[in-house]
Scaffold this motif. Structure first.
Motif, mmCIF file in Angstrom:
data_model
loop_
_atom_site.group_PDB
_atom_site.id
_atom_site.type_symbol
_atom_site.label_atom_id
_atom_site.label_comp_id
_atom_site.label_asym_id
_atom_site.label_seq_id
_atom_site.Cartn_x
_atom_site.Cartn_y
_atom_site.Cartn_z
ATOM 1 N N LEU A 101 0.832 -1.202 0.000
ATOM 2 C CA LEU A 101 0.000 0.000 0.000
ATOM 3 C C LEU A 101 0.868 1.254 0.000
ATOM 4 C CD1 LEU A 101 -2.851 1.148 0.099
ATOM 5 C CD2 LEU A 101 -2.755 1.020 2.598
ATOM 6 N N ARG A 102 1.964 1.232 0.742
ATOM 7 C CA ARG A 102 2.875 2.374 0.745
ATOM 8 C C ARG A 102 3.502 2.562 -0.637
ATOM 9 N NH1 ARG A 102 7.226 2.415 3.272
ATOM 10 N NH2 ARG A 102 7.254 4.565 4.012
ATOM 11 N N ILE A 103 3.830 1.460 -1.287
ATOM 12 C CA ILE A 103 4.409 1.542 -2.632
ATOM 13 C C ILE A 103 3.402 2.139 -3.611
ATOM 14 C CG2 ILE A 103 5.205 0.163 -4.584
ATOM 15 C CD1 ILE A 103 6.535 -1.706 -2.557
ATOM 16 N N LEU A 104 2.146 1.672 -3.554
ATOM 17 C CA LEU A 104 1.121 2.188 -4.464
ATOM 18 C C LEU A 104 0.866 3.671 -4.229
ATOM 19 C CD1 LEU A 104 -1.482 -0.740 -4.470
ATOM 20 C CD2 LEU A 104 0.104 -0.102 -6.291
ATOM 21 N N THR A 105 0.866 4.093 -2.966
ATOM 22 C CA THR A 105 0.675 5.513 -2.667
ATOM 23 C C THR A 105 1.801 6.345 -3.275
ATOM 24 O OG1 THR A 105 -0.468 4.967 -0.607
ATOM 25 C CG2 THR A 105 0.423 7.192 -0.805
ATOM 26 N N GLY A 106 3.033 5.886 -3.129
ATOM 27 C CA GLY A 106 4.155 6.588 -3.735
ATOM 28 C C GLY A 106 4.098 6.559 -5.250
ATOM 29 N N ALA A 107 3.673 5.437 -5.808
ATOM 30 C CA ALA A 107 3.589 5.317 -7.263
ATOM 31 C C ALA A 107 2.576 6.305 -7.837
ATOM 32 C CB ALA A 107 3.213 3.887 -7.645
ATOM 33 N N GLY A 108 1.438 6.465 -7.171
ATOM 34 C CA GLY A 108 0.436 7.408 -7.657
ATOM 35 C C GLY A 108 0.941 8.839 -7.646
ATOM 36 N N ALA A 109 1.617 9.228 -6.565
ATOM 37 C CA ALA A 109 2.164 10.580 -6.488
ATOM 38 C C ALA A 109 3.264 10.789 -7.522
ATOM 39 C CB ALA A 109 2.696 10.843 -5.081
ATOM 40 N N GLY A 110 4.157 9.812 -7.661
ATOM 41 C CA GLY A 110 5.238 9.933 -8.627
ATOM 42 C C GLY A 110 4.739 10.023 -10.056
ATOM 43 N N ALA A 111 3.706 9.258 -10.383
ATOM 44 C CA ALA A 111 3.147 9.304 -11.737
ATOM 45 C C ALA A 111 2.564 10.675 -12.040
ATOM 46 C CB ALA A 111 2.077 8.225 -11.877
ATOM 47 N N ALA A 112 1.924 11.285 -11.053
ATOM 48 C CA ALA A 112 1.350 12.611 -11.263
ATOM 49 C C ALA A 112 2.444 13.649 -11.523
ATOM 50 C CB ALA A 112 0.513 13.002 -10.042
ATOM 51 N N ILE A 113 3.525 13.595 -10.748
ATOM 52 C CA ILE A 113 4.626 14.541 -10.958
ATOM 53 C C ILE A 113 5.299 14.293 -12.306
ATOM 54 C CG2 ILE A 113 6.867 15.283 -10.087
ATOM 55 C CD1 ILE A 113 4.487 16.269 -8.446
ATOM 56 N N ALA A 114 5.441 13.025 -12.697
ATOM 57 C CA ALA A 114 6.030 12.701 -14.000
ATOM 58 C C ALA A 114 5.203 13.294 -15.131
ATOM 59 C CB ALA A 114 6.144 11.187 -14.158
ATOM 60 N N ALA A 115 3.880 13.217 -15.022
ATOM 61 C CA ALA A 115 3.010 13.782 -16.047
ATOM 62 C C ALA A 115 3.076 15.303 -16.050
ATOM 63 C CB ALA A 115 1.571 13.319 -15.821
ATOM 64 N N ALA A 116 3.171 15.907 -14.860
ATOM 65 C CA ALA A 116 3.165 17.365 -14.770
ATOM 66 C C ALA A 116 4.397 17.983 -15.417
ATOM 67 C CB ALA A 116 3.076 17.786 -13.300
ATOM 68 N N PHE A 117 5.556 17.350 -15.271
ATOM 69 C CA PHE A 117 6.804 17.913 -15.780
ATOM 70 C C PHE A 117 7.294 17.218 -17.042
ATOM 71 C CE2 PHE A 117 6.797 19.269 -11.368
ATOM 72 C CZ PHE A 117 7.237 20.579 -11.462
ATOM 73 N N GLY A 118 6.603 16.194 -17.492
ATOM 74 C CA GLY A 118 7.088 15.452 -18.650
ATOM 75 C C GLY A 118 8.419 14.810 -18.387
ATOM 76 N N ALA A 119 8.591 14.283 -17.156
ATOM 77 C CA ALA A 119 9.893 13.762 -16.722
ATOM 78 C C ALA A 119 9.673 12.512 -15.870
ATOM 79 C CB ALA A 119 10.652 14.823 -15.933
ATOM 80 N N PRO A 120 9.729 11.316 -16.474
ATOM 81 C CA PRO A 120 9.421 10.097 -15.717
ATOM 82 C C PRO A 120 10.411 9.789 -14.598
ATOM 83 C CG PRO A 120 10.209 9.571 -17.926
ATOM 84 C CD PRO A 120 9.956 11.030 -17.902
#
Length: 645
Positions: A227-246
């Motif tokens: 669950l901690r991994i999924l929470t981090g994955a969701g936040a990281g994916a959003a930042i990756a989309a916002a900056f175009g930087a995976p």
């Protein structure tokens, strides 16, 4: 390889408050409760490899009949697959990354539309890049503050608890977040940014991505680590989309949300970040904005960049302190619902002089990286943006300092370059280098995550030597801030609320080990005035090892070992209180394991009583049991870090 496994049998408890699982297999053991308090059992086999054993064990799950009826069939099917295979956990993370990327794009578009309607920004332009905003349009800032204050007041009446963000969720709550609360915080941030307050949307991106991922993980009854991994994955994916930087999104999750980089979490988080990035690009997300290819840096240039990191650390601490100062001052004179409107008036006055302070600052950053202003102009804009951001956040607008710190760092880098040239230092090729280095360094100091910010520069420029210099400055800034201030902005806010969180590292499991949770109740007690003779009659040898002694008001007095009362040298007519040990040494139920172990070391005893604030006895904790539970939880944490759990 085929295995013959013992048969599992389970019975549904008659009361949900007393859940138990009975097993016929001697090898089986109990796992900690899942987030919804249901318990699962699995079995192990010593001949399997660690990875195979873990997944086979977790697939042998017997769910209570109540849970089986509560979840739809497809959810139960997917739950079992996720617990059985890491590939399915990766699949879920990728799906959540696609959602986070889409949600981020929708938030960006909503912000653009709000700026078009309210401030007359032309299509394709940014609010902070407007050379002039009519004064009558700046009235939307206090209006937005009134709207935000009213909505927050109504919300607090129904849900008074503070909204949990991804960092707090992973540090204290095992990744559990409320999706409803996350949606409201996202709406608050969108209102703040849409009405022009000097805040970024990155907090909203991370909140909605992490909140949706956490809700999905809870629905699937994911283990605490997953669950901690999924929470981090969701936040990281959003930042990756916002900056175009995976890579930036992935390391944002590693450094800021999960708190560690491990074998177990790399695939889901990187997969989700790539998915979020691809979804953002498919919907028209931002491309790489900066071209800085071919930068040649010598050894002395790395030292110059490190010096910029030191200056950025000092500037970052000042900005964070300013936010707290504004918050304290506004709390003294204004009701909470009116504070955002007051902050909106102040920001409107600043924006009348320089519209560059409005909203996140994307347009202003792009313009300053493309052109070079004078030293005086850069210094003025730096001060105004810092004040506008501090006033916006301190007065109650929701958002973060992520992009504001990038903008401020870029301005600081250009100021640094001009000052170096005035001093006769002409080593660095142009101001773009110091602007990018300062951008990452100051963001690393305020937001945290030196690797995150270094990858942001690398992915937006494609220049490896520049990324190396950026990493040096970001590390110096991060170390300086932690050494002399101790917190990033997010953890500083927790500190002001009385928390001691310094990162998203999972301390919730250790915190759950309290004296109240480890104590043994129904411990025998005796009044302090009781004679030794009466004590011997009531507590024969072998009946109990120790007895708690209480005074006339039934408050804790001390501990008496049964063996001491039977010593031949003890006068049978003396009060048992004369034999008491640990007098005045007791624990409160909320004391965590570190406090408990420190109390044992200070008292020198093997057991301590647990009392309420009035001194009434609640139970007893022994040092042996507390040390064993502490070691068990540390071992579970180690297994999660190495992917063995």
């Amino acid at each position: 390889m085929s295995l013959t496994l013992p048969r599992l049998t389970a019975r549904v408890p008659p009361s949900p408050d007393r859940e138990r699982v009975s097993l016929s297999a001697t090898e089986s053991r109990l796992e900690p409760p899942a987030p919804t308090a249901y318990r699962f059992t699995h079995i192990s086999h010593s001949t399997q490899s660690v990875s195979d054993t873990r997944r086979r064990q977790q697939s042998m799950v017997t769910l209570p009949a109540e849970l089986a009826r509560a979840a739809p069939a497809y959810v139960r099917w997917l739950r079992n697959l996720v617990r059985e295979s890491e590939l399915w956990l990766l699949f879920v993370a990728v799906v959540l990354g696609l959602f986070a990327g889409g949600a981020t794009h929708l938030l960006q578009e909503a912000s653009f539309k709000a700026h078009e309607w309210l401030f007359g920004v032309r299509f394709g332009e940014r609010l902070s890049s407007e050379p002039y905003v009519p004064l009558w349009r700046l009235i939307w800032l206090p209006v937005g503050g009134l709207v935000l204050g009213g909505l927050t007041l109504l919300w607090k009446r129904r849900r008074p608890a503070a909204i949990v963000d991804p960092v707090e969720a992973n540090a204290l709550r095992g990744g559990q977040m409320s999706l409803i609360d996350s949606l409201f915080l996202t709406a608050q941030t969108l209102i703040s940014n849409g009405f022009g307050a000097s805040v970024g949307l990155e907090a909203a991106y991370a909140q909605i991505g992490a909140g949706a991922a956490s809700a999905a993980g809870i629905k699937l009854q994911a283990r605490r680590s997953d669950l901690r991994i999924l929470t981090g994955a969701g936040a990281g994916a959003a930042i990756a989309a916002a900056f175009g930087a995976p890579l930036t999104g992935a390391f944002y999750a590693f450094e800021l949300i999960v708190g560690s980089y491990t074998v177990a979490n790399v695939a889901p988080i990187v997969g989700a970040s790539l998915a979020g990035y691809l979804m953002g690009q498919a919907l028209g997300g931002p491309p790489n904005l900066i071209e800085a290819q071919g930068v040649n840096l010598g050894p002395e240039d790395y030292l110059i960049c490190a010096g910029l990191g030191v200056i950025a650390a000092g500037a970052g601490v000042i900005v964070m302190r300013m936010v707290n100062l504004v918050e304290v001052q506004t709390n003294r004179g204004l009701p909470r619902w009116l504070q955002p409107a007051f902050g909106g008036l102040v920001v409107a006055a600043i924006a009348a002089f320089s519209p560059e302070v409005l909203a996140s600052g994307h347009g202003a950053l792009e313009r300053h990286l493309a052109t070079m202003a004078t030293l005086k102009a850069l210094a003025i804009i730096f001060v105004l943006k810092a004040v506008a951001s501090a006033v916006s956040l301190g007065s109650g607008f929701r958002g973060g300092l992520f992009f504001a710190s990038l903008f401020l760092g870029a301005l600081l880098g250009q100021i640094y370059w001009i000052v170096l040239n005035l001093m006769g230092v002409h080593s660095l090729p142009d101001s773009t280098v110091t602007a990018l280095v300062g951008m990452a360094a100051m963001a690393a100091g305020i937001v945290g995550g030196p690797l995150t910010m270094s990858f942001l520069v690398l992915e937006t420029t494609g220049d490896f030597p520049l990324a190396g210099a950026t990493l040096a400055a970001a590390l110096v800034c991060s170390i300086m801030v932690r050494e002399f201030f101790g917190y990033s902005f997010s953890t500083w806010r927790f500190h002001l609320r009385g928390e001691t969180i310094r990162s998203a590292h999972d301390i919730g499991r250790i915190r759950s080990l309290t004296a109240g949770s480890m104590m043994r109740k129904n411990v025998p007690t005796a009044p302090a005035a009781m004679t030794v003779a009466e004590f011997r009659r009531r507590f024969p040898l072998g009946s109990t090892q120790r007895v708690i002694v209480t005074d006339e008001q039934e408050h804790y007095y001390g501990l008496v070992l049964t063996a001491d009362a039977y010593a031949a040298s003890v006068d049978a007519e003396k009060p048992v209180a004369d034999l008491a040990r640990q007098c005045g040494a007791s624990l409160r139920p909320a004391a965590d394991i570190r406090t408990v172990m420190a109390a044992f070391e200070k008292s020198g005893g093997d057991e301590l009583a647990v009392t309420d604030p009035d001194g009434k006895v609640l139970g007893l904790v022994t040092e042996t049991y507390a040390a064993r539970r502490y070691a068990e939880e540390l071992e579970k944490t180690r297994q999660e870090l190495t992917g063995e759990s």
